[in-house]
Design an enzyme around this catalytic site. Structure first.
Site, mmCIF file in Angstrom:
data_model
loop_
_atom_site.group_PDB
_atom_site.id
_atom_site.type_symbol
_atom_site.label_atom_id
_atom_site.label_comp_id
_atom_site.label_asym_id
_atom_site.label_seq_id
_atom_site.Cartn_x
_atom_site.Cartn_y
_atom_site.Cartn_z
ATOM 1 N N ARG A 252 2.463 -3.726 -1.569
ATOM 2 C CA ARG A 252 2.891 -2.502 -1.497
ATOM 3 C C ARG A 252 4.089 -2.395 -1.044
ATOM 4 O O ARG A 252 4.538 -1.277 -0.482
ATOM 5 C CB ARG A 252 1.618 -1.754 -0.772
ATOM 6 C CG ARG A 252 0.567 -1.499 -1.237
ATOM 7 C CD ARG A 252 0.401 -0.482 -2.575
ATOM 8 N NE ARG A 252 -1.028 -0.283 -2.846
ATOM 9 C CZ ARG A 252 -1.554 -0.868 -3.767
ATOM 10 N NH1 ARG A 252 -1.117 -2.057 -4.401
ATOM 11 N NH2 ARG A 252 -2.819 -0.574 -4.271
ATOM 12 N N CYS B 125 -4.795 5.347 -2.237
ATOM 13 C CA CYS B 125 -5.394 4.839 -0.635
ATOM 14 C C CYS B 125 -4.558 5.186 0.287
ATOM 15 O O CYS B 125 -3.048 5.085 0.095
ATOM 16 C CB CYS B 125 -5.470 3.506 -0.754
ATOM 17 S SG CYS B 125 -6.982 2.808 -1.827
ATOM 18 N N GLU C 261 -0.321 3.342 4.170
ATOM 19 C CA GLU C 261 0.314 2.820 2.804
ATOM 20 C C GLU C 261 1.078 3.927 2.421
ATOM 21 O O GLU C 261 2.245 3.847 1.802
ATOM 22 C CB GLU C 261 -0.799 2.557 1.749
ATOM 23 C CG GLU C 261 -0.036 2.270 0.439
ATOM 24 C CD GLU C 261 -0.994 1.992 -0.730
ATOM 25 O OE1 GLU C 261 -0.894 2.480 -1.675
ATOM 26 O OE2 GLU C 261 -2.143 1.580 -0.618
HETATM 27 N N1 EPU Z 1 -15.675 -0.143 0.299
HETATM 28 C C1 EPU Z 1 -16.634 0.456 1.108
HETATM 29 N N2 EPU Z 1 -16.583 1.639 1.319
HETATM 30 C C2 EPU Z 1 -15.576 2.539 0.960
HETATM 31 C C3 EPU Z 1 -14.847 1.951 -0.001
HETATM 32 C C4 EPU Z 1 -14.799 0.575 -0.273
HETATM 33 O O1 EPU Z 1 -17.297 -0.321 1.547
HETATM 34 O O2 EPU Z 1 -15.551 3.803 1.041
HETATM 35 C C5 EPU Z 1 -15.856 -1.594 0.075
HETATM 36 C C6 EPU Z 1 -16.193 -1.847 -1.619
HETATM 37 O O3 EPU Z 1 -17.432 -1.989 -1.863
HETATM 38 C C7 EPU Z 1 -15.393 -2.979 -1.714
HETATM 39 C C8 EPU Z 1 -14.358 -3.103 -1.047
HETATM 40 O O4 EPU Z 1 -14.518 -2.078 0.134
HETATM 41 O O5 EPU Z 1 -16.285 -4.254 -1.320
HETATM 42 C C9 EPU Z 1 -12.854 -2.760 -1.731
HETATM 43 O O6 EPU Z 1 -12.805 -1.643 -2.371
HETATM 44 P P1 EPU Z 1 -12.283 -1.222 -3.719
HETATM 45 O O7 EPU Z 1 -12.680 -2.341 -4.774
HETATM 46 O O8 EPU Z 1 -12.557 0.142 -3.979
HETATM 47 O O9 EPU Z 1 -10.653 -1.746 -3.530
HETATM 48 P P2 EPU Z 1 -9.723 -1.290 -2.272
HETATM 49 O O10 EPU Z 1 -9.124 -2.531 -1.675
HETATM 50 O O11 EPU Z 1 -10.458 -0.176 -1.362
HETATM 51 C C10 EPU Z 1 -7.562 -1.335 -4.129
HETATM 52 C C11 EPU Z 1 -6.274 -0.585 -3.943
HETATM 53 C C12 EPU Z 1 -6.428 0.768 -4.734
HETATM 54 C C13 EPU Z 1 -6.865 0.540 -6.223
HETATM 55 C C14 EPU Z 1 -8.191 -0.600 -5.980
HETATM 56 C C15 EPU Z 1 -8.840 -0.880 -7.396
HETATM 57 C C16 EPU Z 1 -5.240 -0.752 -1.592
HETATM 58 C C17 EPU Z 1 -5.098 -0.136 -0.233
HETATM 59 N N3 EPU Z 1 -6.128 -0.055 -2.533
HETATM 60 O O12 EPU Z 1 -8.628 -0.546 -3.359
HETATM 61 O O13 EPU Z 1 -5.301 1.261 -4.790
HETATM 62 O O14 EPU Z 1 -7.047 1.338 -7.174
HETATM 63 O O15 EPU Z 1 -7.989 -1.679 -5.480
HETATM 64 O O16 EPU Z 1 -8.110 -2.091 -7.787
HETATM 65 O O17 EPU Z 1 -4.680 -1.650 -1.899
HETATM 66 C C18 EPU Z 1 -3.925 2.719 -4.018
HETATM 67 O O18 EPU Z 1 -3.068 2.088 -3.634
HETATM 68 O O19 EPU Z 1 -3.346 3.918 -3.706
HETATM 69 C C19 EPU Z 1 -5.011 2.502 -4.645
HETATM 70 C C20 EPU Z 1 -5.827 3.591 -4.699
#
Ligand code: EPU
Length: 706
Positions: free
Chosen positions: A573, A624, A694
């Site tokens: 990021r 996010c 972020e």
């Molecule tokens: N999770 C929870 N509770 C929640 C949300 C997530 O337990 O309320 C758990 C999920 O079950 C999973 C883990 O956390 O095991 C990761 O969640 P997710 O796969 O949704 O990915 P993330 O790391 O939260 C990242 C990016 C997103 C991107 C998604 C999909 C960051 C901060 N976020 O989310 O990017 O869309 O992967 O690839 O890196 C953004 O940067 O604005 C953004 C939305």
């Protein structure tokens, strides 16, 4: 009486065995052997006393005086010893010291129920006034228009002032500053000019002139034409074509009603026929918890006469808070009586009070700071801030004009462009200057001029990863949303040149059409190429810089250069080279060079879209909100801290994905920041991890807010 026993000065005096007496007690003592003219009553006694003093001075009648306030003209002392045996003094009923006076002449301006902290029942207050009249050796003057006065002084043969009665008079005309009165009855003059406005001040003037006559002075017609006024009585703190700001001491519902009525007339009179009359904005600080509790409904009814109300916390004047007497309760009462009236109140937040008033005022308004506490200090601070803001406005206007002169006609340049609608979170204020340059030359001209002026420049992409502060952005905000930045140029070798303004969604669509695979992961990111480069945006396991070969950028001094990916410092990021410089476009190389099957690419995009719809909220958000800590997931940590659904104002932790703050409608940036703060504290408590935002806080820095 307003100085409590715990005041350090009183404590020091008592410790040394000094006598401690109240104002009324000293005043009774020093006026005992003089012919005292007692000016008393519920509303307007300071102004009436001041008018009487001014009339006597103009008539060269050397009576002494003690005013219970200050003249607006600071060179006039509020007290003078006098040489002819008379003394005019304002007598205060609020603390019971009124019982110590035996006047030669008493003027009762009017009677109304007040001071529930001292008098248990209206009747007790009336007895105090009647006793004063009974002890008066000469005439008692009362208002023709006050029924309570008639009742209370019945049988004492009072003289009356007003539109009829012994000392009668009425408004005969007005100039910009003065009211012209025609006088009748026992007045020796048949006219007077007085530098005050409002019906209540007409009554005050008649009372003062009647008292002067009864004392044997004979003020000339113009005696009050340059009346200096009393400090904090409709004192104009600022007036120009756009705004009038004044301060008034009104602190009883009847006074507020009279004040707003008088202001309304003044506003209407100066409005040209057919034009909209300006609004009356009242900034009110309740005075004493006891009074606010006693008259809450009456205060609410009076305040509802304004067009907009801003409240400060109740000023205790020595009292401790008591139920019913707080500004929060008054706010509730106003909302109940006038549900459509804008009422603003933020407990214990004076800076917020002032900034709310800056935001809430507009051209043509009359702003009245009202109350008997220390609201005058806020009024002065506010006016100073407003002057600074006006100065800044002028500077931004100048900058915008200068930029307009150096760009082509196709480039859009505006002042105070609202940015909330240009972001996915939909909160925040305006850009002081906003530009959509139509070409590189215009962008260069803008950047160079702005840097020379030492004004900050910020780029706005699709607004998907930013929070705009409520006060707006003190910078030149540049958006590459003009069509000329939305280039998609496939090259024969399979690479593709994209402009910074191209939406990622469109990039995906155009790539499919050209049979290019490897951009599918960008489909769901609600940004454009420039923003995605700046943030190294990523989703579904892919990163923007996975597909970048070269970036073309413009430095802050306007130089254009091209950097290869290997020359750039990119991580999660973040892209170091683009925190300062502006990305203009990039040469992308799809991960798979061989054209893939259309249908395969489409299916991949559908899979990503479905996953996103299932795991991410649909409401407005900034994506996010926190970065994922190394090896961990911010969403999971926030979820585990039990924060899903946590809400401040219109901002809520999404119940779908905990690393999203969604705008449930009407959220402010302050709501979102407060929620970010709360989440950080709670996640720190529950897991020991400190989350870092972020999302970019525009024109500001998170360290200042967290
Ligand atoms: N999770 C929870 N509770 C929640 C949300 C997530 O337990 O309320 C758990 C999920 O079950 C999973 C883990 O956390 O095991 C990761 O969640 P997710 O796969 O949704 O990915 P993330 O790391 O939260 C990242 C990016 C997103 C991107 C998604 C999909 C960051 C901060 N976020 O989310 O990017 O869309 O992967 O690839 O890196 C953004 O940067 O604005 C953004 C939305």
């Amino acid at each position: 009486s307003a100085i409590g026993a715990s005041h350090p000065m009183i404590r020091a005096a008592r410790a040394r065995g000094f006598p401690v007496v109240r104002r009324g007690e000293v005043l009774a003592e020093v006026t005992r052997d003089l012919r005292l003219v007692a000016v008393c009553g519920s509303h307007g006694k300071t102004t009436t006393t001041a008018l009487l003093i001014a009339a006597l001075r103009a008539a060269e009648f050397p009576a002494g005086y003690v005013l219970g306030g200050l003249f607006a003209d600071e060179t006039l002392a509020p007290a003078w010893v006098g040489t002819n045996g008379w003394v005019v003094a304002e007598i205060d009923e609020s603390d019971g010291t009124i019982a110590r006076f035996s006047p030669a002449l008493t003027v009762v301006v009017n009677l109304d129920w007040d001071h529930p902290d001292h008098y248990r029942h209206p009747r007790d207050l009336e007895v105090a006034f009647r006793s004063l009249a009974e002890r008066t050796r000469g005439p008692v003057l009362i208002s023709e228009h006050c029924d309570d006065s008639f009742r209370v002084f019945e049988g004492l043969a009072p003289l009356r002032f007003g539109s009829s009665g012994e000392f009668s008079g009425e408004r005969a005309g007005e100039t910009a500053d003065c009211t012209l009165l025609s006088l009748g009855g026992r007045f020796r003059k048949c006219a007077a000019t007085v530098r005050v406005k409002g019906d209540f001040n007409v009554a005050n003037t008649l009372a003062a002139l009647a008292a002067a006559e009864l004392m044997g002075a004979n003020p000339v017609e113009g005696a009050l034409a340059d009346f200096p006024g009393v400090w904090r009585r409709q004192s104009v703190l600022w007036a120009d074509d756009a705004l009038t700001v004044l301060e008034d001491y009104a602190h009883h519902p009847a006074e507020i009603r009279a004040l707003i009525g008088s202001l309304r007339r003044q506003v209407q009179e100066r409005t040209p026929a057919g034009a909209d009359a300006g609004r009356i904005v009242v900034a009110f600080q309740p005075h004493r918890f006891s009074r606010t509790a006693q008259f809450k409904a009456e205060f609410a009814t009076a305040l509802a006469l304004a067009d907009s109300v801003h409240l400060l916390d109740t000023y205790g004047a020595g009292e401790s808070p008591m139920p019913g007497g707080t500004s929060a309760e008054l706010e509730g009462a106003v909302r109940q009586i006038a549900p459509l009236l804008p009422v603003h109140y933020r407990p214990d937040d004076r800076a917020g009070f002032r900034s709310g008033l800056h935001r809430g005022s507009r051209r043509g308004d009359l702003i009245a700071f009202v109350g008997a506490g220390d609201i005058g200090e806020e009024a002065r601070l506010w006016v100073e801030e407003m002057q600074r803001l006006l100065e800044q406005e002028r500077r931004w206007d100048g900058l915008a004009r200068m930029l307009q002169a150096v760009v082509s006609a196709e480039t859009m340049l505006t002042r105070e462009e609202s940015l909330a609608e240009k972001t996915t979170m939909r909160v925040g204020g305006a850009a002081r200057v906003y530009a959509e340059p139509a070409n590189i030359e215009d962008l260069q001209a803008i950047v160079r001029h702005v840097v020379k002026e030492a004004v900050p420049v910020v780029m706005l992409g699709r607004g998907s990863n930013v929070l705009i502060p409520d006060k707006g952005v003190d910078a030149v905000v540049i958006s590459l949303s003009h069509a000329s930045w939305q280039i998609f140029e496939p090259r024969p070798d399979g690479r593709v040149w994209v402009g910074a303004g191209l939406r990622l969604k469109n990039l995906c669509g155009l790539a499919i059409k050209s049979g290019l695979a490897g951009f599918e992961f960008l489909e769901g990111i609600p940004g454009n190429v420039g923003g995605a480069l700046r943030m190294n945006a990523g989703a579904m396991g892919g990163w923007m810089f996975d597909v970048v070969e070269e970036v073309r950028l413009m430095t802050r001094t306007g130089e254009i250069c091209t950097l290869r990916k290997s020359e750039m410092h990119v991580d999660y990021r973040h892209c170091a080279e683009l925190t300062e410089a502006v990305a203009l476009g990039a040469l992308l190389k799809p991960s798979r060079a061989s054209p893939a099957d259309d249908q395969v690419i489409k299916r991949q995009i559908d899979t990503y879209r479905d996953k996103r719809h299932q795991t991410q909220p649909r409401e407005p958000s900034a994506g996010c909100i926190f970065k994922n800590p190394p090896g961990n997931s911010a969403g999971r940590l926030i979820d585990q801290a039990g924060l899903k659904g946590e809400r401040i104002g219109g901002a809520e932790v999404s119940t779908v994905h905990a690393n999203f703050i969604v705008n449930r409608g009407g959220a402010s940036c302050a709501d979102v920041i407060a929620l970010v703060r709360r989440i950080r504290v709670r996640v720190q408590e529950s897991s020991g991890v400190t989350l870092e935002p972020e999302v970019l806080l525009y024109g500001s820095e998170w360290v200042r807010e967290l």
